[in-house]
Structure formats: structure tokens, C-alpha cells
Scaffold this motif. Structure first.
Motif, short mmCIF file in Angstrom:
data_model
loop_
_atom_site.label_atom_id
_atom_site.label_comp_id
_atom_site.label_asym_id
_atom_site.label_seq_id
_atom_site.Cartn_x
_atom_site.Cartn_y
_atom_site.Cartn_z
N THR A 108 15.89 -28.07 3.88
CA THR A 108 16.32 -27.44 2.63
C THR A 108 15.17 -27.26 1.63
OG1 THR A 108 17.03 -29.64 2.00
CG2 THR A 108 18.75 -28.11 2.66
N HIS A 109 14.00 -27.82 1.95
CA HIS A 109 12.85 -27.59 1.08
C HIS A 109 12.54 -26.09 1.02
CE1 HIS A 109 9.15 -28.86 -1.00
NE2 HIS A 109 8.65 -27.75 -0.47
N ASP A 145 23.00 -25.27 2.37
CA ASP A 145 24.25 -26.02 2.19
C ASP A 145 25.06 -25.54 0.99
OD1 ASP A 145 22.42 -26.84 0.39
OD2 ASP A 145 22.78 -28.99 0.63
N ARG A 146 24.67 -24.41 0.42
CA ARG A 146 25.46 -23.94 -0.73
C ARG A 146 25.70 -22.45 -0.78
NH1 ARG A 146 21.09 -24.26 -5.24
NH2 ARG A 146 19.35 -25.05 -4.07
N ALA A 147 25.43 -21.72 0.30
CA ALA A 147 25.70 -20.27 0.27
C ALA A 147 26.02 -19.77 1.68
CB ALA A 147 24.50 -19.53 -0.29
N LEU A 148 26.42 -18.51 1.75
CA LEU A 148 26.72 -17.91 3.05
C LEU A 148 25.47 -17.86 3.91
CD1 LEU A 148 28.95 -14.82 2.15
CD2 LEU A 148 29.68 -17.05 2.92
N MET A 149 24.35 -17.51 3.28
CA MET A 149 23.08 -17.39 4.00
C MET A 149 22.14 -18.54 3.59
SD MET A 149 23.52 -14.56 5.65
CE MET A 149 22.07 -13.59 6.01
N PRO A 150 21.37 -19.07 4.52
CA PRO A 150 20.50 -20.20 4.18
C PRO A 150 19.33 -19.81 3.29
CG PRO A 150 20.09 -19.49 6.41
CD PRO A 150 21.25 -18.69 5.93
N GLY A 151 18.95 -18.55 3.36
CA GLY A 151 17.83 -18.08 2.54
C GLY A 151 16.50 -18.26 3.21
N ILE A 152 15.70 -17.22 3.14
CA ILE A 152 14.32 -17.30 3.63
C ILE A 152 13.47 -17.64 2.40
CG2 ILE A 152 12.41 -15.97 4.65
CD1 ILE A 152 14.68 -16.44 6.61
N PRO A 153 12.58 -18.63 2.51
CA PRO A 153 11.84 -19.03 1.31
C PRO A 153 10.96 -17.91 0.77
CG PRO A 153 10.92 -20.04 3.26
CD PRO A 153 12.19 -19.39 3.69
N PRO A 154 10.88 -17.79 -0.56
CA PRO A 154 9.95 -16.81 -1.13
C PRO A 154 8.51 -17.27 -0.91
CG PRO A 154 10.92 -18.13 -2.85
CD PRO A 154 11.59 -18.54 -1.58
N LEU A 155 7.58 -16.35 -0.98
CA LEU A 155 6.16 -16.69 -0.77
C LEU A 155 5.69 -17.79 -1.71
CD1 LEU A 155 4.21 -13.40 -0.12
CD2 LEU A 155 4.02 -15.55 1.12
N LYS A 201 27.17 -22.55 4.59
CA LYS A 201 27.46 -23.80 3.87
C LYS A 201 28.68 -24.52 4.46
CE LYS A 201 30.44 -21.94 0.26
NZ LYS A 201 30.73 -21.81 -1.15
N ARG A 202 29.68 -23.72 4.93
CA ARG A 202 30.89 -24.32 5.49
C ARG A 202 30.53 -25.20 6.69
NH1 ARG A 202 34.23 -24.71 2.46
NH2 ARG A 202 34.57 -22.54 1.92
N HIS A 203 29.61 -24.70 7.53
CA HIS A 203 29.23 -25.45 8.73
C HIS A 203 28.37 -26.67 8.39
CE1 HIS A 203 30.65 -21.70 10.49
NE2 HIS A 203 30.80 -22.37 11.62
N VAL A 204 27.50 -26.51 7.40
CA VAL A 204 26.63 -27.64 7.01
C VAL A 204 27.48 -28.72 6.37
CG1 VAL A 204 24.68 -28.35 5.57
CG2 VAL A 204 24.60 -26.16 6.75
#
Lengths: 428, 170
Positions: free
Chosen positions: B55-56, B62-72, B119-122
Motif C-alpha cells: 500500500t506504500h 484497500d479503499r477503492a475499486l482500483m488499487p491505483g498506480i503510484p504517481p511518479l 477494496k471488497r476483496h482486500v
């Protein structure tokens, strides 16, 4: 599952590589042998039953000669049959550890019908002279047990290539219902019957001395049977091999696996050409070459299988290696006495420059905090700093956690000694 | 002549299988092989050696539909100073200097007709590895699980998850 973990030894990369090579060797020893045993027993039973239905001297002789071949001798059965099978199972436990526990358990279960089958086949051989239906029944039961045992074994091995399914393999049905397992099993059966045919040619006419006493009619019959059977099943192998390739998960594929598969097909093509030549010339000139080619084909099949397994288990192997290295590091004695590194400033400076300075400076924050803001609390208790660097924990929630650097205790001491000394002399 | 025809037939027969393997290999290489990313980022190195948490970088796992790709920016927090001379970090810095996002290639992909909430699965307690394979030990990300409907449904059944069509196909 705990039992499986207890059985497994500590893996190091070199050890793991060695046992995997041993696994390939065991397969190369075991598979051709068991293939011939299966094929010979099956053909012997068929000819025996045919002779019982309608007495035919040729069938009776052939049935006896098949069962008398070297494959059925007790010592050979132990060295090429039971022993490699045990080693194969132990190696899989070692390679997978608890990773594929339920599949490993099924692999162990498969040994029961296989050993019972080998015993039944041996009883059939011993009671062959009685020429009774009971003897044929025992032989047939032996074949049945071997077929069931090898299906479970091959399905378990096929499942090792599908780590995403491990969690769902909870029953025998879920283990066996796999297209890839069926493809591998049918390839195994075709290869078994094909090498049996080659074995008839090689062992009956090249190995056993009493072939000179055989009638020309028997010689011609057995020769033609062996060559034709071998040719038919060699031609069928690629169909099932391709089927097992298609049903492999994507993670099992690689360029080397395809290259190895192509080599298998080329060797099978050469075998078929040799068999055709033998059929056309009606001689046994290439009997030895044929058998050697089959061993090469088996070896290539084993290599292909090993490549697919390695492709599937890349991450598991890394995890096991890391675990093994960590356990070994604990077992290897440290260099020198604990505490002896504290005044080795030259080594400390070298470690600081090579490792610590990636994230730390004395006077500014980079990834980790600046040393002049944190070293003060360790000034009077250097062992606390040594303990922290040896097993770091997250301290500042705004900064990434410090990784475990995997340094030996003397190196950590040298670095800590250098850091405190430099801090006191230049930055305090 | 009679001897040559069977040989040619055998050669032709086996050639078909070689062509099939080459074809299968081409299809795998084109559509299914793990892609080379614009920067050879290693999850193995960052998780097992640096000690980062998933999650770093994937802050929304764990809080959205998509896990998110980290910004640069997340990468540059460390790599502004760390390992700046390495070829892959030089590439990373070039994207940063140009103010361009890294064009990462999506590996664990679900088609648009599948409604999936990360998030539902996590929150249900599934580890990342359950769906992504042992990604923590991957140097190059590859899709380990099939993500086919059968695979999803088997897992839902095994864990008493909902199996009605509406759950995943809104």
C-alpha cells in the motif's frame, strides 16, 4: 501438511539445483522402464488370453517371452521402479515444501496403487507357468492399479505447473479433472506403448541370448509386432503432446520450452523413419539405435516438463531460496567475537559508503533521516544501534521503513562504530 | 520410389506438429507473455529488500475499486537521491523531468464488462498473492491467475462469495 514440511530440508540455491537435476535423472531412469513394464505386461496378458481362448503356440511363446524380459527381474524392478519413485516423491516435497501441500499429498497416495500394481505384475510373472485364469486376472489387476496410480501421479505433477489451482485441489476429483493432466497421461501411455515395441525388438533379439533358439516364424512375428506397435504409438505421441501444451497455463510457457518441444518432435520423427526403414528391410539393423533414440526422446520430454515446472514456480523457488539463505545465515558462525567489530573504523567507513549512504547522510535527510538528528540517542548505547540496524523497525511514520540489510553482526558493529565516532567528531 | 513416399509422409506429418508448436509459441509471445515494461521495476527488490508495503505505492488497494498506480512523485520520494546512476532510474528521472507519466502496461487486466472492486476483496481478508500470484517475489510482473470466469466463480464458491451474475456483470 506439517509432516511434509518436517520432511523437507533447508534449501539453498545450489542444493535446490542439484535435487532438480537428480529429479530429471530419476525420471529418465524410471519412465522408460515403467513404460516397458506396462506395455510388456499388457501385451503378454493379451497374448496369454488369446492363447487361452484358442491355443496358439506362437501366442503362448510370445506371451512368456514378454514377461520373461529383463524388466521383470526383481533387482531391476527395485532399481528402476520403486527406488526412483520414492526419490521423485521426496524431491517434489523438497522443491515445493509446503507450497503445493495438497498436490504433494496426492503424489504420496499414488505410490500405494503403483507399488501394489508392481507386486501384482510380479505375481503374474511368477504364476505364469500355471497358465490359469487367476494368473491373468492378477496381471490385469496389476495393470489396472498401475494405470490408476500413474494417472494420480501424473495429475499431481501436472498440478505443480498450475499454482493458481493449488488452493482448489481439495479432492481426488478436483485433482484428476484437468485437461493438462489428461494430456500428459495420454502422452505417457503412448510413449509407454511405443517404447515397449522398441523394447521387444531390443531386449528379445539383442539382449537375450536364447533368441537364437527361436523359430524363424516366431522371430518374424515378434519383430513385426514390436516395430508396428512402436511405429503406431510413436505417431500418436505428438497429438497428445500438443494437447498437453495447449492446456498448459500461460505462466508455464517459455521460448526454451517450445524449443525443447520441437526437439522432441524431431527425435520422434527420426524414430518413425528408423522404424519405417526396419519395417521395409525386415531386419533389426537399427535395434540399438532405436532404443537409444527413445531414451533421448524421453530425456527431452523430461527436460520439457522440467522447463514448464520452473516457469510456473519461479516465485516459489525464489521464496524457498530466500528462506533457505536466511536459515543458513543463522547457522553459519559469525566472524570473530561479538563486539570485536566496534573499533574497525576502516571497515565501518567502507560499509557506510557502500550501503548506508544510499539512504542516509549525516547532515541532511534523503530517504532516511539525517544521522545528526537520530544518532544522539545511541551515543551512550551503541549496542542499541547495532540491534536496530540488525533488525530494523519502522520508527518515523512519514518515512519508508528501513530494510533489513542482511549484514553480519561484525559488519553492523563496524558501521555503528564508525557512525558514532564520525557523529561525535564532526557533527555533534 | 516406394521407400521414399512413406518417409516423406512421416516427415510431413511431424512437420505439421512443429508448425503447430511454432504457431502456439507465436500466439503466446504476442498475446500472453508478460510484457516488458517501460521501466524494469522489480516488486521483489522493493518489497523483500527495501521492505516497502504494497500500500506504500498502491495507496487505494484497500479503499477503492482500483488499487491505483503510484504517481511518479512516489518513486521520486526516494529516487531523487537513491541509485540515481542506475539505467532504469535514469529513465525514471527522464519521465519526471519531462513531467510525463510512465506508460506502464496493464498486466492483471479485467475486461470492462466485469465489475470488480479491489477494496471488497482486500477487506474480506484476501492477500494480494491470492489473485496476483506471488507478486512480492516477481522481478517482472506476469499474470499468474487466469482471471477467467471459471476461476473467479470457483474461488467465490470456495469462500462463500456471491455467485449470481449481477455481482460481477452490472
Amino acid at each position: 501438511m506439517e509432516l511434509i514440511e518436517q520432511f523437507a530440508l533447508v534449501n539453498t540455491p545450489v542444493f535446490l539445483k542439484t535435487v532438480k537435476m537428480l529429479l530429471a535423472v530419476m525420471y529418465i531412469i524410471h519412465l522408460p522402464y515403467i513404460g516397458m513394464l506396462l506395455g510388456n505386461t499388457l501385451f503378454s496378458l493379451i497374448f496369454n488370453a488369446m492363447d487361452k481362448q484358442q491355443p496358439n503356440g506362437l501366442h503362448a511363446t510370445f506371451s512368456r517371452r514378454l514377461i520373461d524380459s529383463v524388466a521383470f527381474r526383481k533387482s531391476i524392478s527395485l532399481v528402476f521402479g520403486v527406488l526412483p519413485l520414492m526419490v521423485i516423491t521426496l524431491i517434489y516435497i523438497q522443491i515445493l515444501q509446503s507450497g503445493g501441500a495438497s498436490t504433494t499429498l496426492f503424489l504420496i497416495y499414488s505410490l500405494v496403487p503403483i507399488v501394489l500394481g508392481l507386486i501384482a505384475v510380479n505375481v503374474y510373472r511368477i504364476t505364469f507357468s500355471q497358465r490359469s485364469y487367476l494368473s491373468i486376472l492378477i496381471g490385469a489387476a496389476g495393470i489396472g492399479l498401475l494405470l490408476v496410480g500413474y494417472f494420480v501421479l501424473i495429475a499431481s505433477v501436472a498440478r505443480f505447473h498450475e499454482p493458481d489451482r493449488w488452493k482448489f485441489v481439495t479432492s481426488l476429483t478436483s485433482l484428476l479433472v484437468s485437461y493438462n493432466a489428461i494430456g500428459n497421461y495420454l502422452t505417457f501411455l503412448m510413449a509407454s506403448l511405443a517404447i515397449s515395441g522398441a523394447g521387444i525388438v531390443f531386449f528379445i533379439f539383442k539382449w537375450q541370448n536364447d533368441s537364437e533358439n527361436d523359430t524363424p516364424e516366431f522371430q518374424r512375428y515378434a519383430r513385426q509386432f514390436g516395430v508396428i506397435i512402436s511405429l503406431i504409438f510413436t505417431l500418436l505421441i505428438p497429438i497428445f503432446l500438443i494437447f498437453s501444451f495447449i492446456t498448459l497455463p500461460d505462466v508455464a510457457w517459455s521460448n526454451s520450452m517450445m524449443f525443447s518441444g520441437i526437439l522432441v518432435i524431431i527425435v520422434l520423427a527420426i524414430i518413425s523413419l528408423v522404424l519405417t526403414a526396419m519395417l521395409q528391410r525386415n531386419d533389426l539393423k537399427y535395434g540399438i539405435s532405436l532404443f537409444v533414440l527413445f531414451i533421448i526422446a524421453y530425456s527431452l520430454l523430461v527436460i520439457t516438463n522440467a522447463i514448464t515446472r520452473e516457469n510456473s514456480l519461479v516465485e516459489l523457488s525464489k521464496t524457498i531460496n530466500l528462506k533457505g539463505e536466511a536459515m543458513l545465515a543463522e547457522l553459519i558462525p559469525e566472524r570473530g567475537e561479538v563486539g570485536s567489530g566496534l573499533t574497525d573504523y576502516a571497515r565501518g567507513e567502507d560499509i557506510y559508503k557502500r550501503i548506508c549512504s544510499t539512504c542516509h547522510r549525516f547532515d541532511k535527510q534523503i530517504v532516511g533521516p539525517a544521522y545528526n538528528t537520530v544518532l544522539g540517542k545511541y551515543e551512550n548505547d551503541i549496542n542499541k544501534l547495532v540491534a536496530f540496524v540488525s533488525k530494523p523497525t519502522k520508527v518515523n511514520p512519514d518515512l519508508p521503513p528501513m530494510p533489513n540489510l542482511g549484514l553480519k553482526i561484525n559488519d553492523v558493529e563496524a558501521a555503528a562504530g564508525y557512525l558514532i565516532k564520525t557523529y561525535q567528531e564532526e557533527y555533534k | 520410389m516406394n521407400k521414399i513416399i512413406p518417409r516423406l509422409l512421416i516427415a510431413g506429418y511431424f512437420s505439421i506438429f512443429i508448425i503447430i508448436i511454432v504457431g502456439l509459441g507465436w500466439a503466446w509471445h504476442t498475446y500472453r507473455e508478460a510484457p516488458d515494461q517501460p521501466i524494469a521495476y522489480s516488486h521483489n527488490k522493493h518489497i523483500n529488500f527495501v521492505g516497502l508495503e504494497c500500500t506504500h505505492c498502491h495507496a487505494y488497494a484497500d479503499r477503492a475499486l482500483m488499487p491505483g498506480i503510484p504517481p511518479l512523485q512516489t518513486c521520486m520520494e526516494c529516487h531523487e537521491n537513491v541509485a540515481t546512476d542506475r539505467p532504469e532510474i535514469i529513465k525514471l528521472t527522464a519521465y519526471w523531468n519531462k513531467k510525463e507519466p510512465v506508460p506502464w502496461i496493464n498486466v492483471n487486466y479485467l475486461p470492462p464488462h466485469v465489475y470488480f472492486t479491489h477494496k471488497r476483496h482486500v477487506k474480506r481478508g484476501f492477500e494480494c498473492a491470492e489473485c496476483h500470484g506471488d507478486i512480492a517475489h516477481m522481478d517482472k510482473v506476469r499474470q499468474v491467475k487466469s482471471f477467467r470466469m471459471g476461476w473467479c466463480v470457483t474461488c467465490h464458491r470456495a469462500n462463500n462469495g456471491p455467485t449470481d451474475c449481477w455481482t460481477c456483470h452490472k
